[in-house]
Enzyme design. Structure first.
Site, PDB file in Angstrom:
ATOM      1  N   LYS A   1       0.834  -1.132   0.044  1.00  0.00           N
ATOM      2  CA  LYS A   1      -0.135  -0.185  -0.080  1.00  0.00           C
ATOM      3  C   LYS A   1       1.007   1.257   0.003  1.00  0.00           C
ATOM      4  O   LYS A   1       2.018   1.336   0.264  1.00  0.00           O
ATOM      5  CB  LYS A   1      -0.977   0.146   1.143  1.00  0.00           C
ATOM      6  CG  LYS A   1      -0.150   0.156   2.827  1.00  0.00           C
ATOM      7  CD  LYS A   1      -0.842  -0.417   3.696  1.00  0.00           C
ATOM      8  CE  LYS A   1      -0.307  -0.245   4.949  1.00  0.00           C
ATOM      9  NZ  LYS A   1      -1.108  -0.946   6.138  1.00  0.00           N
TER      10      LYS A   1
ATOM     11  N   TYR B   1      14.694  30.825   6.927  1.00  0.00           N
ATOM     12  CA  TYR B   1      13.464  31.402   7.173  1.00  0.00           C
ATOM     13  C   TYR B   1      13.500  31.606   8.816  1.00  0.00           C
ATOM     14  O   TYR B   1      13.806  30.705   9.562  1.00  0.00           O
ATOM     15  CB  TYR B   1      12.181  30.617   6.934  1.00  0.00           C
ATOM     16  CG  TYR B   1      11.969  30.528   5.401  1.00  0.00           C
ATOM     17  CD1 TYR B   1      11.496  31.694   4.785  1.00  0.00           C
ATOM     18  CD2 TYR B   1      11.798  29.444   4.718  1.00  0.00           C
ATOM     19  CE1 TYR B   1      11.106  31.908   3.401  1.00  0.00           C
ATOM     20  CE2 TYR B   1      11.696  29.682   3.338  1.00  0.00           C
ATOM     21  CZ  TYR B   1      11.222  30.607   2.788  1.00  0.00           C
ATOM     22  OH  TYR B   1      10.839  30.780   1.520  1.00  0.00           O
TER      23      TYR B   1
HETATM   24  C1  LIG Z   1      -0.487  -1.797   6.825  1.00  0.00           C
HETATM   25  C2  LIG Z   1      -0.820  -3.116   7.209  1.00  0.00           C
HETATM   26  C3  LIG Z   1      -0.181  -4.420   7.381  1.00  0.00           C
HETATM   27  C4  LIG Z   1       1.461  -4.390   7.189  1.00  0.00           C
HETATM   28  O1  LIG Z   1       2.090  -3.840   8.512  1.00  0.00           O
HETATM   29  P1  LIG Z   1       3.714  -3.682   8.761  1.00  0.00           P
HETATM   30  O2  LIG Z   1       3.569  -3.207  10.382  1.00  0.00           O
HETATM   31  O3  LIG Z   1       4.317  -2.586   7.885  1.00  0.00           O
HETATM   32  O4  LIG Z   1       4.019  -5.111   8.484  1.00  0.00           O
HETATM   33  C5  LIG Z   1      -0.659  -5.588   7.509  1.00  0.00           C
HETATM   34  N1  LIG Z   1      -1.953  -5.667   7.508  1.00  0.00           N
HETATM   35  C6  LIG Z   1      -2.801  -4.644   7.325  1.00  0.00           C
HETATM   36  C7  LIG Z   1      -4.099  -4.590   7.384  1.00  0.00           C
HETATM   37  C8  LIG Z   1      -2.097  -3.365   7.184  1.00  0.00           C
HETATM   38  O5  LIG Z   1      -3.161  -2.193   7.159  1.00  0.00           O
END
Ligand SMILES: *Cc1c(COP(=O)(O)O)cnc(C)c1O
Length: 435
Positions: A82, A322
């Site tokens: 994702k 800044y």
């Molecule tokens: C993001 C996510 C993961 C992966 O999590 P990590 O801590 O990056 O391994 C797994 N399951 C779900 C439902 C997630 O949203």
């Protein structure tokens, strides 16, 4: 650098099963989101696909070792891609993992899943966010692209069933049912299981293939909350599993573990693990305490580099940036680098962070701007315009070797490594190393 990050041939995805994409040997890939100024931009993210493959192998070795220790089969790995593969470029990571034999892929959004299919990815793709839009076209896209939706609401079953009838005729679509065991985010609660089972019974176009849940506290020093979630998952899961034959489902697959749960608590591995951060080479939590048989040796996949674009000598009392938040207390040599908060260099690193030049640490001085940042190179002799500056990752320079990890950036900015990786913005072109 020039020949390591050559700009051709472009990343080509596998078009037919069995054909091999152009990812073998020392092939360099085009930056996936080349800006018009691609050729001129000195700021870039370098993604090492060999490290991604290494991390997958390490995870597999951990699962195998835990499985042998517990005399059970090893879990499958469905990697989480994702948010553009945690900022690494989802299609390049997906293609790499698919070739390396990953069992499945997970994304949050429908559009992220479609991006992977468009890149030629054929593995199962689980859409975890559970939101497919308000209209029928989103659900139809789900079916047309052969994606696996996560569901948690009886209405979704009805709507997906109607999309399946429309797109596929009488072929069923497999879904994973999320159970809320304590995250309090998505998933059916125990009291809603009856309504959910009724929906599956009514809408035979939708086939229940798996049960999933998500852990809230897998990084915690103790596993109490995770054990409690697993117990709820077990109890609710048993009830649904006993109803599965009446739904026309075979054995229900179960998954619960993110990287931390998978690597620290073998009991959470179940049939499939869903690692994200570990795939990209970052440990989700301090290694100990752990119930695992083996601790993986992960390699960070992302390096973020820029260059010195200007240099100036300041006299005592001169101020920069800044708000004039930094003042020279000694005669100083200040370098300007071509990266700012618009690229994902956190503004809270103003007068706090460090970068690497010539293999040594240089403090960030003054306020980080949108496009540019100043660093103090007074103590690093011979710094010149065009010298490489490392914001994240390792640098082997003429004066030494040092590394800035995502964990370090997270500590200094009050963030978590997940944020530091996904913060690298789209105007930073991604270059891929595949040696
Ligand atoms: C993001 C996510 C993961 C992966 O999590 P990590 O801590 O990056 O391994 C797994 N399951 C779900 C439902 C997630 O949203």
């Amino acid at each position: 650098m020039a020949q390591i990050f050559a700009k051709d041939p472009p990343l080509r995805a596998s078009s037919e099963a069995g054909t091999s994409p152009e990812l073998d040997g020392v092939r360099m890939l085009r930056p996936r989101r080349a800006a018009p100024s691609e050729a001129a931009r000195v700021t870039r993210a370098e993604i090492d696909l060999a490290h991604v493959r290494h991390n997958l192998r390490e995870l597999r070795a951990c699962l195998d070792a835990d499985a042998v220790a517990a005399a059970r089969p090893a879990a499958q790995i469905w990697a989480v891609l994702k948010a553009d593969g945690y900022g690494h470029g989802a299609s390049a990571i997906a293609t790499t993992l698919e070739q390396a034999g990953v069992d499945g892929l997970c994304v949050a959004l429908l559009e992220e899943a479609i991006e992977l299919r468009d890149a030629g990815v054929r593995s199962p793709v689980l859409v975890m966010g559970g939101y497919y839009g308000r209209y029928r076209d989103g659900l139809e896209a789900l079916v047309e692209h052969d994606l696996t939706p996560v569901v948690y609401d009886p209405n979704q079953i009805e709507r997906i069933a109607s999309a399946v009838r429309y797109v596929r005729g009488d072929r069923r679509l497999g879904v994973h049912l999320e159970i809320d065991t304590g995250m309090g985010r998505l998933g059916v609660r125990e009291t809603e299981v009856g309504a959910m089972l009724a929906a599956f019974k009514t809408h035979r176009e939708v086939r229940l293939d798996a049960l999933m849940t998500h852990m809230a506290c897998a990084e915690d020093p103790d596993f109490a909350a995770t054990h409690a979630q697993l117990a709820v998952f077990e109890r609710v899961g048993a009830r649904i599993t006993s109803a599965a034959p009446s739904l026309g489902s075979a054995r229900l697959v179960r998954h619960a573990a993110n990287s931390a749960a998978a690597l620290r608590l073998p009991a959470a591995q179940l049939d499939i693990i869903r690692p994200g951060i570990a795939i990209y080479g970052v440990h989700p939590a301090p290694a100990a305490p752990t119930g695992a048989t083996r601790i993986p040796k992960l390699r960070p996949a992302m390096r973020v580099v820029s260059e010195v674009v200007a240099l100036r000598a300041l006299s005592v009392g001169e101020r920069i940036g800044y708000g004039h938040t930094w003042r020279a207390e000694r005669p100083s040599r200040i370098a300007t680098i071509a990266m700012g908060y618009g690229d994902g260099l956190d503004r809270s690193l103003s007068n706090l962070g460090e970068v690497l030049v010539c293999g040594r640490r240089a403090p960030i001085v003054g306020t980080v701007s949108m496009d540019l940042t100043m660093i103090d190179v007074t103590d690093i002799p011979g710094v010149a315009v065009h010298d490489e500056v490392v914001i994240l990752g390792r640098q082997r320079g003429r004066l030494g070797t040092d590394t800035i990890t995502a964990e370090e950036l997270a500590r200094k900015t009050g963030r978590i490594p997940w944020e530091c990786l996904t913060a690298i913005s789209r105007r930073v072109p991604r270059f891929y190393r595949n040696a």
